[in-house]
Motif scaffolding. Structure first.
Motif, mmCIF file in Angstrom:
data_model
loop_
_atom_site.group_PDB
_atom_site.id
_atom_site.type_symbol
_atom_site.label_atom_id
_atom_site.label_comp_id
_atom_site.label_asym_id
_atom_site.label_seq_id
_atom_site.Cartn_x
_atom_site.Cartn_y
_atom_site.Cartn_z
ATOM 1 N N ASP A 8 11.062 4.768 -3.348
ATOM 2 C CA ASP A 8 11.375 3.641 -2.464
ATOM 3 C C ASP A 8 12.095 4.073 -1.190
ATOM 4 O O ASP A 8 13.225 3.685 -0.920
ATOM 5 C CB ASP A 8 12.172 2.592 -3.244
ATOM 6 C CG ASP A 8 11.360 2.028 -4.398
ATOM 7 O OD1 ASP A 8 10.491 1.181 -4.131
ATOM 8 O OD2 ASP A 8 11.560 2.473 -5.552
ATOM 9 N N ASP A 54 6.223 3.694 -2.709
ATOM 10 C CA ASP A 54 6.856 3.041 -1.572
ATOM 11 C C ASP A 54 7.533 4.054 -0.634
ATOM 12 O O ASP A 54 8.661 3.863 -0.200
ATOM 13 C CB ASP A 54 7.851 1.950 -2.019
ATOM 14 C CG ASP A 54 7.144 0.704 -2.554
ATOM 15 O OD1 ASP A 54 5.903 0.697 -2.603
ATOM 16 O OD2 ASP A 54 7.842 -0.264 -2.927
ATOM 17 N N ASN A 89 3.321 -0.635 -4.382
ATOM 18 C CA ASN A 89 2.756 -1.863 -3.815
ATOM 19 C C ASN A 89 2.912 -1.931 -2.295
ATOM 20 O O ASN A 89 2.132 -2.588 -1.614
ATOM 21 C CB ASN A 89 3.376 -3.102 -4.468
ATOM 22 C CG ASN A 89 4.883 -3.119 -4.370
ATOM 23 O OD1 ASN A 89 5.544 -2.208 -4.868
ATOM 24 N ND2 ASN A 89 5.442 -4.133 -3.732
ATOM 25 N N HIS A 90 3.922 -1.230 -1.746
ATOM 26 C CA HIS A 90 4.101 -1.245 -0.297
ATOM 27 C C HIS A 90 3.225 -0.219 0.422
ATOM 28 O O HIS A 90 3.022 -0.328 1.621
ATOM 29 C CB HIS A 90 5.573 -1.003 0.072
ATOM 30 C CG HIS A 90 6.418 -2.227 -0.033
ATOM 31 N ND1 HIS A 90 6.606 -3.096 1.015
ATOM 32 C CD2 HIS A 90 7.101 -2.741 -1.076
ATOM 33 C CE1 HIS A 90 7.382 -4.091 0.637
ATOM 34 N NE2 HIS A 90 7.697 -3.898 -0.634
ATOM 35 N N HIS A 164 5.141 3.903 -10.281
ATOM 36 C CA HIS A 164 5.781 2.807 -9.559
ATOM 37 C C HIS A 164 5.528 1.551 -10.393
ATOM 38 O O HIS A 164 4.397 1.080 -10.467
ATOM 39 C CB HIS A 164 5.159 2.674 -8.167
ATOM 40 C CG HIS A 164 5.949 1.843 -7.212
ATOM 41 N ND1 HIS A 164 7.059 2.320 -6.549
ATOM 42 C CD2 HIS A 164 5.816 0.556 -6.823
ATOM 43 C CE1 HIS A 164 7.540 1.382 -5.771
ATOM 44 N NE2 HIS A 164 6.818 0.286 -5.926
ATOM 45 N N HIS A 199 10.230 1.465 -7.737
ATOM 46 C CA HIS A 199 9.974 0.044 -7.452
ATOM 47 C C HIS A 199 11.271 -0.767 -7.403
ATOM 48 O O HIS A 199 11.523 -1.454 -6.426
ATOM 49 C CB HIS A 199 9.005 -0.598 -8.448
ATOM 50 C CG HIS A 199 8.625 -2.016 -8.072
ATOM 51 N ND1 HIS A 199 8.177 -2.354 -6.818
ATOM 52 C CD2 HIS A 199 8.641 -3.176 -8.783
ATOM 53 C CE1 HIS A 199 7.916 -3.660 -6.776
ATOM 54 N NE2 HIS A 199 8.201 -4.185 -7.956
HETATM 55 MN MN MN Z 1 7.702 -1.440 -4.748
#
Ligand code: MN
Length: 425
Positions: A8, A54, A89-90, A164, A199
């Motif tokens: 992250d 991320d 997800n990013h 993640h 995450h």
């Molecule tokens: Mn994330």
């Protein structure tokens, strides 16, 4: 096997709600934290750097940040350290990470889709462990990817899994979306010695044997992400053994919340400034943080205060903020006074047959009038005369009067000052 576990990093976060100055400083801090992480990996001679998703904040990646990233990866490569990176997800595989825009060097192992692969990590040409990982293909991965991870690739070597994932029930999970959700009992049962997770931005240990950990984000991004931020140095002694884990503080900027309560006996703004400074020094005395850390502090005042009226005025708040930042050498100060209530009730004073009662009744007669239109005022008062109380350049007299009248701010200030006079302060 010795690893540096990061997650992250969110390079090029916009920080849109911050000032231009702070925005640039925060973006630079994310890069600086990553630079420090690379330096740490080289100094500690780790066998691999793991980035558990991320790395990027989204589809934005500035050219300077792209060049910065490739330069830092080059440093790792020169030191013979591979970087294993799974998407989140990013930064899904369908985006910057996997769309061909970045030419990843050969020592970067990218996991950009949901099919797990295993990589053997070597030291001096000899295998020392394995890392199994999968990435998010899209920004809405709904499957439990951990269920596909399979068995231990080599029974004679320590085995690491990297993902993640939102582990159900993890601390701070409510602040994050449930992408690639997984369950703690099945991670525990899986044949790995360490789960390098990403995450959730809150650093935490879900289990020690096997190790199941979130390092948290590398650089805090908001007042909700307080405390030291950095990476985890992980030592895996052998298959089935408990990994030894050490947190290393790497973030140049740290966010903190300073709770200031019990302020009912503080009668001046100067006294309040001193109280804030005293509490800050106490907190840092107990936990000074990494030398050179820059601080962004949210000062939260709560409880009954004779200064409630004064604290409602913008010019007073601005001065408290700037003086606190300067005196305590803080990068930024935010003042939150929503939890402060007045110690006085204007209604009790309004009926008094003295100058205070009279002044309060005049104020009351002005409430509800539109101070921007002279004709609406029920008495002969020129708004600009009233507004002469404030000399902030460019301030709109009508706005100032609205502020004074709103929520009985003016009434409370008047009573607070009257009481302070009466008590000889
Ligand atoms: Mn994330």
């Amino acid at each position: 096997m010795r690893l540096l576990h990061l997650a992250d990093i969110h390079l090029d976060t916009l920080f849109a709600s911050r000032s231009q100055r702070l925005r640039e400083r925060l973006r630079e801090a994310s890069r600086e934290a990553f630079r420090r992480a690379v330096g740490l990996a080289i100094r500690e001679e780790v066998d691999a750097v793991l980035v558990a998703g991320d790395l990027f904040d989204g589809h934005r990646l500035s050219f300077p940040t792209e060049r910065f990233l490739l330069e830092e990866l080059r440093r790792l490569g020169e030191a013979g350290i591979p970087c294993l990176y799974c998407t989140g997800n990013h930064d899904p595989g369908s985006g910057i990470a996997g769309d061909g825009r970045i030419r990843w060097p050969a020592h970067v192992e990218l996991f950009a889709d949901g099919e797990p692969r295993s990589v053997v990590i070597e030291r001096g040409g000899r295998p020392v462990g394995t890392v199994t990982s999968a990435g998010h293909r899209t920004d809405r991965e709904g499957d439990d990817l951990s269920a596909r991870f399979g068995g231990r690739p080599d029974p004679s070597l320590p085995a690491v899994a990297m993902l993640h994932t939102q582990v159900t029930g993890a601390g701070g999970a409510e602040a994050h979306e449930r992408y690639a959700p997984s369950e703690l009992p099945s991670l525990r049962r899986a044949p790995f010695d360490y789960w390098a997770l990403g995450h959730i931005h809150l650093r935490q240990t879900l289990e020690t044997t096997p190790g199941i950990r979130y390092p948290g984000n590398l650089q805090g991004r908001s007042p909700r992400e307080t405390g030291a931020k950095g990476g985890l140095l992980v030592e895996l002694p052998g298959p089935g053994a408990t990994p030894a884990v050490e947190f290393v503080d790497l973030a140049p900027i740290r966010w903190e919340v300073l709770e200031v309560d019990g302020i009912d006996a503080i009668h001046t703004l100067d006294g309040l400034l001193h109280r804030i400074a005293e509490l800050w020094r106490e907190a840092r005395g107990a936990e000074p943080g990494r030398p050179g850390t820059e601080w962004i502090v949210r000062v939260r005042l709560t409880g009954a205060s004779p200064l409630a009226g004064e604290l409602a005025l913008e010019e007073n708040r601005r001065t408290l903020v700037s003086e606190t930042a300067q005196n305590l050498d803080l990068l930024e100060v935010e003042l939150r006074t929503g939890g402060v209530r007045s110690t006085v009730d204007p209604a009790e004073y309004r009926e008094r047959q003295d100058p205070v009662g009279l002044a309060l009744r005049i104020l009351r007669s002005l409430e509800g009038a539109d101070p921007g239109a002279d004709s609406d005022l029920p008495m002969e008062v020129d708004p600009s005369t009233l507004a002469g109380l404030v000399d902030a350049p460019g301030s709109d007299p009508a706005d100032y009067i609205r502020e004074i009248l709103g929520d009985e701010v003016g009434a409370r200030i008047l009573i607070d000052r009257f009481r302070a006079l009466g008590e000889g302060r």
